[in-house]
Scaffold this active site. Sequence first.
Site, PDB file in Angstrom:
ATOM      1  N   GLU A   7       0.984  -1.319  -0.221  1.00 34.48           N
ATOM      2  CA  GLU A   7      -0.034  -0.065  -0.096  1.00 34.48           C
ATOM      3  C   GLU A   7       0.763   1.163  -0.067  1.00 34.48           C
ATOM      4  O   GLU A   7       1.776   1.370   0.726  1.00 34.48           O
ATOM      5  CB  GLU A   7      -0.873   0.080   1.317  1.00 34.48           C
ATOM      6  N   HIS A   8       0.473   2.005  -0.905  1.00 31.87           N
ATOM      7  CA  HIS A   8       1.399   3.509  -1.166  1.00 31.87           C
ATOM      8  C   HIS A   8       2.446   3.243  -1.412  1.00 31.87           C
ATOM      9  O   HIS A   8       3.808   3.930  -1.118  1.00 31.87           O
ATOM     10  CB  HIS A   8       1.028   4.438   0.296  1.00 31.87           C
TER      11      HIS A   8
ATOM     12  N   ASP B  16       3.220   2.403  -4.727  1.00 23.07           N
ATOM     13  CA  ASP B  16       3.199   2.502  -6.245  1.00 23.07           C
ATOM     14  C   ASP B  16       3.773   3.498  -6.750  1.00 23.07           C
ATOM     15  O   ASP B  16       4.176   3.604  -7.988  1.00 23.07           O
ATOM     16  CB  ASP B  16       2.009   2.237  -6.849  1.00 23.07           C
TER      17      ASP B  16
ATOM     18  N   SER C 247     -24.555   5.489 -18.661  1.00 24.08           N
ATOM     19  CA  SER C 247     -24.153   4.547 -17.767  1.00 24.08           C
ATOM     20  C   SER C 247     -25.645   4.103 -17.024  1.00 24.08           C
ATOM     21  O   SER C 247     -26.168   4.794 -16.515  1.00 24.08           O
ATOM     22  CB  SER C 247     -23.177   5.037 -16.558  1.00 24.08           C
TER      23      SER C 247
ATOM     24  N   ALA D 133     -15.432   3.133  -2.641  1.00 24.84           N
ATOM     25  CA  ALA D 133     -15.130   2.032  -1.537  1.00 24.84           C
ATOM     26  C   ALA D 133     -13.777   1.397  -1.662  1.00 24.84           C
ATOM     27  O   ALA D 133     -13.461   0.528  -0.939  1.00 24.84           O
ATOM     28  CB  ALA D 133     -16.151   0.956  -1.773  1.00 24.84           C
ATOM     29  N   GLY D 134     -12.884   2.072  -2.556  1.00 24.59           N
ATOM     30  CA  GLY D 134     -11.516   1.620  -2.564  1.00 24.59           C
ATOM     31  C   GLY D 134     -11.210   0.680  -3.344  1.00 24.59           C
ATOM     32  O   GLY D 134     -10.124   0.040  -3.158  1.00 24.59           O
TER      33      GLY D 134
ATOM     34  N   SER E  30     -13.569   1.214  -8.899  1.00 25.46           N
ATOM     35  CA  SER E  30     -14.304   1.247  -9.994  1.00 25.46           C
ATOM     36  C   SER E  30     -13.941   2.125 -11.027  1.00 25.46           C
ATOM     37  O   SER E  30     -14.484   2.131 -12.350  1.00 25.46           O
ATOM     38  CB  SER E  30     -15.690   1.738  -9.419  1.00 25.46           C
ATOM     39  N   SER E  31     -13.301   3.073 -10.657  1.00 25.21           N
ATOM     40  CA  SER E  31     -12.650   4.346 -11.666  1.00 25.21           C
ATOM     41  C   SER E  31     -11.719   3.461 -12.850  1.00 25.21           C
ATOM     42  O   SER E  31     -11.998   3.538 -13.925  1.00 25.21           O
ATOM     43  CB  SER E  31     -11.886   5.391 -11.113  1.00 25.21           C
TER      44      SER E  31
ATOM     45  N   ASP F  69      -3.897   0.143 -10.100  1.00 26.47           N
ATOM     46  CA  ASP F  69      -5.387  -0.105 -10.216  1.00 26.47           C
ATOM     47  C   ASP F  69      -5.738  -0.497 -11.524  1.00 26.47           C
ATOM     48  O   ASP F  69      -6.304  -1.453 -11.911  1.00 26.47           O
ATOM     49  CB  ASP F  69      -6.304   0.947  -9.664  1.00 26.47           C
TER      50      ASP F  69
HETATM   51  P1  ADP Z   1     -13.022   4.121  -6.794  1.00 22.42           P
HETATM   52  O1  ADP Z   1     -12.100   3.977  -7.838  1.00 22.42           O
HETATM   53  O2  ADP Z   1     -12.240   3.689  -5.213  1.00 22.42           O
HETATM   54  O3  ADP Z   1     -14.410   3.192  -6.975  1.00 22.42           O
HETATM   55  P2  ADP Z   1     -12.856   6.632  -7.535  1.00 22.42           P
HETATM   56  O4  ADP Z   1     -13.384   8.013  -6.783  1.00 22.42           O
HETATM   57  O5  ADP Z   1     -11.664   6.582  -7.984  1.00 22.42           O
HETATM   58  O6  ADP Z   1     -13.392   5.432  -6.534  1.00 22.42           O
HETATM   59  O7  ADP Z   1     -14.065   6.516  -8.720  1.00 22.42           O
HETATM   60  C1  ADP Z   1     -15.068   6.478  -8.495  1.00 22.42           C
HETATM   61  C2  ADP Z   1     -16.112   7.389  -9.611  1.00 22.42           C
HETATM   62  O8  ADP Z   1     -15.850   6.765 -11.010  1.00 22.42           O
HETATM   63  C3  ADP Z   1     -17.481   7.712  -9.615  1.00 22.42           C
HETATM   64  O9  ADP Z   1     -17.614   8.857  -8.773  1.00 22.42           O
HETATM   65  C4  ADP Z   1     -17.729   7.956 -11.143  1.00 22.42           C
HETATM   66  O10 ADP Z   1     -17.696   9.289 -11.339  1.00 22.42           O
HETATM   67  C5  ADP Z   1     -17.054   6.939 -11.818  1.00 22.42           C
HETATM   68  N1  ADP Z   1     -17.645   5.691 -12.128  1.00 22.42           N
HETATM   69  C6  ADP Z   1     -17.256   4.411 -11.497  1.00 22.42           C
HETATM   70  N2  ADP Z   1     -17.911   3.427 -12.116  1.00 22.42           N
HETATM   71  C7  ADP Z   1     -19.042   3.996 -12.802  1.00 22.42           C
HETATM   72  C8  ADP Z   1     -20.176   3.557 -13.513  1.00 22.42           C
HETATM   73  N3  ADP Z   1     -20.415   2.387 -13.522  1.00 22.42           N
HETATM   74  N4  ADP Z   1     -20.696   4.386 -14.216  1.00 22.42           N
HETATM   75  C9  ADP Z   1     -20.507   5.855 -14.031  1.00 22.42           C
HETATM   76  N5  ADP Z   1     -19.456   6.398 -13.432  1.00 22.42           N
HETATM   77  C10 ADP Z   1     -18.751   5.450 -12.919  1.00 22.42           C
HETATM   78 MG    MG Z   2     -10.426   4.888  -8.389  1.00 23.12          MG
END
Ligand code: ADP
Ligand code: MG
Length: 384
Positions: free
Chosen positions: A33-34, A36, A67, A123-124, A127-128, A172
């Site tokens: 962690e931290h 990279d 989305s 949630a860490g 998803s991004s 990631d």
């Molecule tokens: P993490 O990567 O930990 O989930 P981030 O803040 O880096 O958190 O990324 C989350 C952002 O990515 C959301 O606020 C949104 O803008 C975008 N995002 C992720 N998944 C989706 C999705 N399925 N549809 C639209 N936007 C999404």
């Molecule tokens: Mg992210």
Amino acid sequence: MGAQQVAERFAELYGAEPQGVWAAPGRVNLIGEHTDYNDGFVMPFALPHRTLAAVSRRDDGVLRLHSADIGGPAVELRLDDLAPRSDGAWTAYPAGVVWALREAGHAVTGADVHLSSTVPTGAGLSSSAALEVVTALALDDLYGLGLPRWKQARLCQRAENVYVGAPTGIMDQTASACCEAGHALFLDTRDLSQQQIPFDLAAAGLRLLVVDTRVQHAHSGGEYGKRRAGCEKGAALLGVDALRDVPYDGLDAALARLGGEEEVVRLVRHVVTENERVERTVALLRADDPRAIGPVLTEGHASLRDDFRISCPELDLVVDTALSAGALGARMTGGGFGGSAIVLAEATDVGTLTKTLEEAFAAAGRTLPRVFEAVPSAGAGRLL
Ligand code: ADP
Ligand code: MG
């Protein structure tokens, strides 16, 4: 939500079948962690939770993005207007990937995109990166770009760093693009060399739980920047390119050279010991001794809490409760100040553990955490 459903929704939205459906997973970082942004080691694995994208190419310079998780009508952008932005729009992630591909000289001429995800956002669990990588993979396929996965990951990181404006490392995107089912990815972030390390928890009678605390403390962004700057200062004071270059067996001597820089001492100690913990974890998994990684995870948490100082009461509550309820090891994962923790436990203990965690959160008057099992799953790929 299956690939077929996502394809059908695409057809409703855009009036034609998609040319394909692709998927990219979220990830959990097992250890590292931290490290990279210090040219160090990380060890993520892919989650079964993933982002699906139905996509068709267009040749008129238009990008349409929709989305299912956001709703509303599709957002229409002109490729020639794409430019780095920091307005927090979700469309910046996929648009940033198109921008990064075009900046790198790839002739992408447009696309229709419909997305649907089971990766919890914020949630860490990245998803991004799932969103970026699924976009890159679909476009790579549809435009026949033939980019290797590590290069797709690099372009996605550039999209997030420059276009979205979030200063994140390479872990990631590489995890989402390159992980394999039943394995954790041992990644050297200096040269991006990678090794798939067998990590079959079920076969060993073990489970790894992800505990999403559902909190994200507001100062997390600024604190990340401060830690990063502190690590750079440490490297400069020690005369190395990155903290990765400080050897574990030379740590005491290095810390002595930092004199009165107490904060830098703590940051350097975390990074150097964390790299060693990744190497130890790799060795234990190679020796087929997955139970023995428990204490290594717990040591990692102590280092993040006491030296790097990025834990928070909710994450500490998960770790302390899990350990006193018999978990083999536990630690926060991700950027810190909220998000998720991971807990390694005997399969037979999972029911009791989950209940104990919920009771501890209820007793502390906090929102109940979301607990789920993380099965090391496949990286990005084409579904239809
Ligand atoms: P993490 O990567 O930990 O989930 P981030 O803040 O880096 O958190 O990324 C989350 C952002 O990515 C959301 O606020 C949104 O803008 C975008 N995002 C992720 N998944 C989706 C999705 N399925 N549809 C639209 N936007 C999404
Ligand atoms: Mg992210």
